[in-house]
Design a protein around this motif. Structure first.
Motif, PDB file in Angstrom:
ATOM      1  N   ILE A 115      -4.751 -32.209  29.665  1.00  0.00           N
ATOM      2  CA  ILE A 115      -4.629 -30.757  29.698  1.00  0.00           C
ATOM      3  C   ILE A 115      -6.030 -30.205  29.510  1.00  0.00           C
ATOM      4  O   ILE A 115      -6.733 -30.578  28.561  1.00  0.00           O
ATOM      5  N   GLY A 116      -6.479 -29.340  30.429  1.00  0.00           N
ATOM      6  CA  GLY A 116      -7.845 -28.884  30.302  1.00  0.00           C
ATOM      7  C   GLY A 116      -8.140 -27.660  31.136  1.00  0.00           C
ATOM      8  O   GLY A 116      -7.258 -27.059  31.751  1.00  0.00           O
ATOM      9  N   ARG A 117      -9.396 -27.270  31.157  1.00  0.00           N
ATOM     10  CA  ARG A 117      -9.861 -26.183  32.015  1.00  0.00           C
ATOM     11  C   ARG A 117     -10.891 -26.740  32.993  1.00  0.00           C
ATOM     12  O   ARG A 117     -11.640 -27.669  32.676  1.00  0.00           O
ATOM     13  N   GLU A 118     -10.904 -26.174  34.190  1.00  0.00           N
ATOM     14  CA  GLU A 118     -11.834 -26.635  35.219  1.00  0.00           C
ATOM     15  C   GLU A 118     -13.119 -25.827  35.170  1.00  0.00           C
ATOM     16  O   GLU A 118     -13.103 -24.601  35.011  1.00  0.00           O
ATOM     17  N   MET A 119     -14.236 -26.538  35.330  1.00  0.00           N
ATOM     18  CA  MET A 119     -15.548 -25.891  35.311  1.00  0.00           C
ATOM     19  C   MET A 119     -16.357 -26.385  36.506  1.00  0.00           C
ATOM     20  O   MET A 119     -16.247 -27.562  36.895  1.00  0.00           O
ATOM     21  N   PRO A 120     -17.130 -25.501  37.123  1.00  0.00           N
ATOM     22  CA  PRO A 120     -17.933 -25.928  38.279  1.00  0.00           C
ATOM     23  C   PRO A 120     -18.928 -27.021  37.892  1.00  0.00           C
ATOM     24  O   PRO A 120     -19.466 -27.035  36.791  1.00  0.00           O
ATOM     25  N   VAL A 121     -19.149 -27.937  38.833  1.00  0.00           N
ATOM     26  CA  VAL A 121     -20.127 -28.997  38.612  1.00  0.00           C
ATOM     27  C   VAL A 121     -21.535 -28.416  38.756  1.00  0.00           C
ATOM     28  O   VAL A 121     -21.811 -27.648  39.683  1.00  0.00           O
ATOM     29  N   ASN A 122     -22.412 -28.782  37.853  1.00  0.00           N
ATOM     30  CA  ASN A 122     -23.817 -28.374  37.926  1.00  0.00           C
ATOM     31  C   ASN A 122     -24.627 -29.564  38.425  1.00  0.00           C
ATOM     32  O   ASN A 122     -24.944 -30.478  37.658  1.00  0.00           O
TER      33      ASN A 122
END
Length: 867
Positions: free
Chosen positions: A586-593
């Protein structure tokens, strides 16, 4: 004492002679299989006959008939077998263009099957599905559209290559012709005209397939396996062809298969295909009528779960079929079992002597590596960046497939004792301090998942509460409970249990937690599982699916800050023969840097990015719904955006890029041919795939693989997925490929000389011999695949060219070899509309020869065929 022994011996002889006298004829191994089958049928009740025509054939103790399973899989090793040899996926083996090596592979696979089967017999273990002597391999459907997820199971897009490889597979599995007992029973599937999409295969009706496409593209491999390889089983497909389900098609199963081709063995249904008659195709009113229709049409064994064939006695009572008609079909089924020797004493069956030591033997491990090496297909090598130097200061290995074991195993796979990932293969070439590893990017998503397990608790305890039952229905007393405080990654593959006291098979588990939202946002619940899974949030079912092979699932869910969300995940290990597996986060998605990745790569010039796709994304009827993927198939063939962006960032940073593409199908790599310095197509390489990749990258093996499929420039070149017309598809009907069929580079160079022919004209029915000089003009020994294509001149409706011969040759540096390739009479056969069959028409034929199907790589000549 001596007298006592004599008396005992005499009594034993009497009893033994009485036993022999009481033997039924079907128990006599000196009779033919057909005679034995007829005798056994005469002793069976209608209900017993019906059960013997189901893929799980229950025992008949009163006659000494053992339980028998018709469903085993040997696509590239024993499916669901442990510590077995796992060879490259089928499409990779086809890239070798080496049918002799493929024969060796399947001789080894059949050895392992026989050893496991007889060991189970000796130890009193019941042979379950997937561990029997009937093996549903090979898949000889034509890979007509690169979006098809099961195309990886085939030998590519070309009928002739499919035929050559398919014949080798069958001969390796079934053993030498003329043997009293077959080693195994091989199965040609799926008959016929079957190649996706997965999402509509149970309802699809193909009613516009031209007779030319049918006979020139979809049927040749099946005909060859029947007439050349004596294949003992044919599996009929799910869909309809001209309004008739393939498993209920008298035209396919009686007229073409039996009457025209002379097939005299058994037809098995795809699993659930008979039920489709009334549940999906609506051509039968119920399972009783479906069973009668299928048997009368020629389907002898039903694979399924709730068998329609158990209703055959009712069909007889209704007058839909008579018992004699059932007996005729059952005779083929039982004769096949007698042909295996499974009802005879092991002492009579030579294959029973194969020892368990062959499984995962040194010889088989070496064979897996050889096959993986030959499958490696080099597509691009700018400025000869490959092979890489072992004296490099430092090198980076990144990418989602770099250290992935399961990717290498493909689908329909077993589990080897050891797997060499591509990262591990590179580590055999360089010291650890010279290798930098980072995953770099996700396989398909341009996002990373930040776990929110820290926001989860249940009954005052952090994480998720797990409860287990030793049944699949969550019933009775729980056998175990535990608290899970981090993302779940559980499997019975290589383990003994999910939790202490839990069965390996047939268990259920419930995972419960309450998530307290720290922000108003969209979170994701991520799953990867094999079995049955339900996800319930605040008593609403968010997801419910049964999956018989691993598949990743992404479930987005909007939450409000400060609110609690009760999440319940129910998992059941419902499939016999399949490992239970569950990943849950269970999590939140974050853009790849990608800037962070570039910073990590400072001082490193050469980057090996190992990407592509995965058998967790392409395969049979999968509940995958990511961008570019649907139901096991693809909706586009471009490289996933996450990898494309990562490669672009590396290029912008000035890195030299070696891209290793792992896939079971063609990828559109138009931007990548500009972004990357080298591209190696590595397929799904099996247990030794990582070692084979490293051997090629560092020059310890000279690549020689050739593409068994066209690599298109982009998805726009593809037509309607459900349109089975070959127009504009494959190298035979288009000539604008990014990388053409038959293409593959080497670390050396070859020159093709002018071919000589043994005749200046031939008559219909005569062969033509081409002798082609091939010179290795480079500085390394290498292998080349010489290919010969044929076209009928002035045939405006036919293929531009079609493969009719090939030979793989190993040539030392600086040497020339005369390569002799015979074009048999069938090489000049094309569909004749006036005769409604394949025929050789008088006229002029053009032949092409060279190192790929690209016209730029081919020389040509002409030969007239006289009346």
């Amino acid at each position: 004492m001596k007298r006592f022994l004599l008396v005992l011996s005499f009594l034993f002889a009497l009893v033994f002679n009485d036993f022999l006298a009481a033997q039924y004829p079907f128990q006599n191994p000196d009779l033919s299989s057909e005679e034995r089958a007829r005798d056994l049928i005469s002793r069976l009740t209608p209900e017993e006959k019906a059960t013997l025509m189901c893929d799980i054939s229950e025992p008949i103790p009163r006659l000494g008939i053992k339980k028998f399973n018709w469903w085993s899989e040997g696509l590239h090793g024993i499916r669901y077998g442990y510590n077995v040899s796992v060879f490259p996926q089928s499409i990779g083996m086809a890239a070798s263009f080496d049918d002799q090596l493929v024969h060796q592979v399947f001789d080894a696979v059949s050895d392992e099957f026989r050893a496991k089967y007889h060991e189970a017999q000796r130890t009193g273990k019941e042979n379950s599905r997937f561990m029997s002597l009937s093996v549903w391999t090979p898949n000889i459907n034509i890979f007509r559209d690169p979006r098809w997820g099961r195309g990886q199971e085939t030998y590519g897009e070309d009928p002739y290559l499919t035929t050559r490889i398919g014949v080798a597979v069958v001969n390796g599995l079934q053993g030498p012709a003329g043997s009293k007992y077959k080693k195994l029973l091989a199965c040609a599937k799926h008959f016929a005209v079957h190649s996706g999409p997965e999402w509509s295969r149970h309802t699809l009706n193909l009613n516009n397939v031209s007779q030319r496409d049918l006979w020139e593209t979809y049927l040749p491999a099946f005909k060859a396996l029947v007439q050349q390889a004596d294949v003992r089983e044919v599996m009929c497909a799910y869909q309809r062809l001209d309004d008739e389900p393939c498993c209920g098609s008298t035209r396919l199963l009686q007229k073409i298969l039996r009457n025209d081709w002379g097939f005299k063995y058994l037809v098995v249904s795809d699993c659930g295909a008979i039920a489709d008659f009334h549940t999906n195709h609506k051509v039968s009113s119920d399972d009783v009528h479906a069973a009668a229709k299928a048997v009368l049409s020629g389907t002898d064994v039903e694979c399924g779960w709730g068998y329609a064939y158990n209703k055959l006695p009712q069909a007889v009572d209704k007058g839909l079929i008579n018992e004699k008609e059932i007996d005729e079909r059952l005779a083929r089924v039982l004769a096949a079992r007698f042909d295996l020797g499974e009802m005879d004493n092991d002492s009579l069956v030579p294959w029973s002597k194969i020892p368990m030591s062959v499984i995962d033997s040194k010889e088989h491990r070496e064979l897996a590596l050889t096959m993986a090496r030959e499958s490696m297909t080099l597509l691009q090598n700018k400025n000869n960046i490959l092979p890489l130097s072992k004296s490099v200061k430092k090198i980076a290995v990144i990418g989602p497939n770099a250290d992935d074991e399961s990717m290498l195993l493909g689908n329909y796979n077993g589990f080897p004792s050891g797997i060499t990932t591509i990262l591990e293969g590179v580590k055999t070439k360089l010291p650890a301090d010279k290798i930098f590893y980072d995953k770099g990017c996700d396989l398909i998503e341009d996002m990373i998942t930040q776990s929110l397990f820290g926001n989860c608790s249940f009954d005052g305890k952090a994480g998720m509460k797990a409860t287990y039952w030793n049944n699949t229905a969550f019933k009775g007393d729980a056998v175990a409970q535990e608290q899970m405080v981090s993302p779940i990654q559980l499997t019975t593959a290589g383990q003994t249990q999910f939790s202490r006291g839990v069965n390996l098979k047939n268990f259920s588990a419930k995972y419960e937690t309450v998530y307290r939202a720290g922000e108003s946002e969209e979170i994701v619940i991520r799953l990867e599982f094999g079995g049955k899974c339900d996800v319930i949030v605040n008593n609403d079912t968010l997801f419910s699916k049964e999956v018989w092979q691993l598949a990743p699932i992404r479930l987005p869910y909007k939450v409000e800050k400060g609110k609690d969300y009760r999440i319940e995940v129910k998992f059941s290990a419902i499939y016999e023969g399949m490992d239970a597996s569950l990943k849950l986060n269970i999590g939140r998605e974050m853009p790849v840097n990608y800037g962070e990745l570039i910073n990590k790569l400072k001082g490193i010039d050469v980057v090996i990015l190992v990407g592509g796709i995965s058998p967790n994304l392409e395969g049979e009827e999968m509940p995958v719904e990511f961008h570019g993927f649907k139901g096991g198939d693809r909706t586009n063939i471009e490289l996933p955006e996450s990898q494309r962006k990562c490669l672009q960032a590396l290029k912008k940073a000035g890195k030299k890029i070696v891209f290793v593409n792992c896939s079971g199908s063609a990828i559109a790599l138009m931007p990548e041919i500009e972004t990357c310095d080298a591209i190696l197509q590595a397929w799904y390489g099996g247990q030794s795939g990582g070692q084979a990749v490293a051997d090629v990258l560092f020059g310890d093996y000279n690549p020689s693989g050739k593409l068994p499929v066209t690599f298109y420039k982009n998805s726009e070149r593809l037509g309607d997925f459900e349109d089975y017309s070959m127009k504009g598809r494959t190298y035979r009907f288009m000539n604008d490929a990014l990388f053409p069929f038959g293409y593959g580079l080497s670390y050396t160079t070859f020159k093709i000389g002018e071919a000589k022919v043994n005749k200046t004209s031939i008559k219909a029915g005569e062969a033509l011999l081409l002798t082609i000089p091939v010179t290795n003009t480079g500085k390394r020994d290498g292998a080349e695949v010489v290919q010969v294509y044929v076209r009928k001149v002035n045939d405006n409706e036919g293929p531009l060219k079609t493969l009719r011969g090939f030979m793989r040759v190993q040539i030392p540096a600086g040497k020339t070899q005369q390569v002799a390739i015979e074009l048999t009479p069938s090489s000049f056969e094309f569909y004749d509309a006036s005769l409604r069959k394949m025929a050789i028409a008088p006229g002029e034929y053009e032949f092409f020869y060279g190192t790929s199907s690209d016209i730029k790589d081919l020389k040509s000549g002409r030969i007239p065929i006289l009346q």
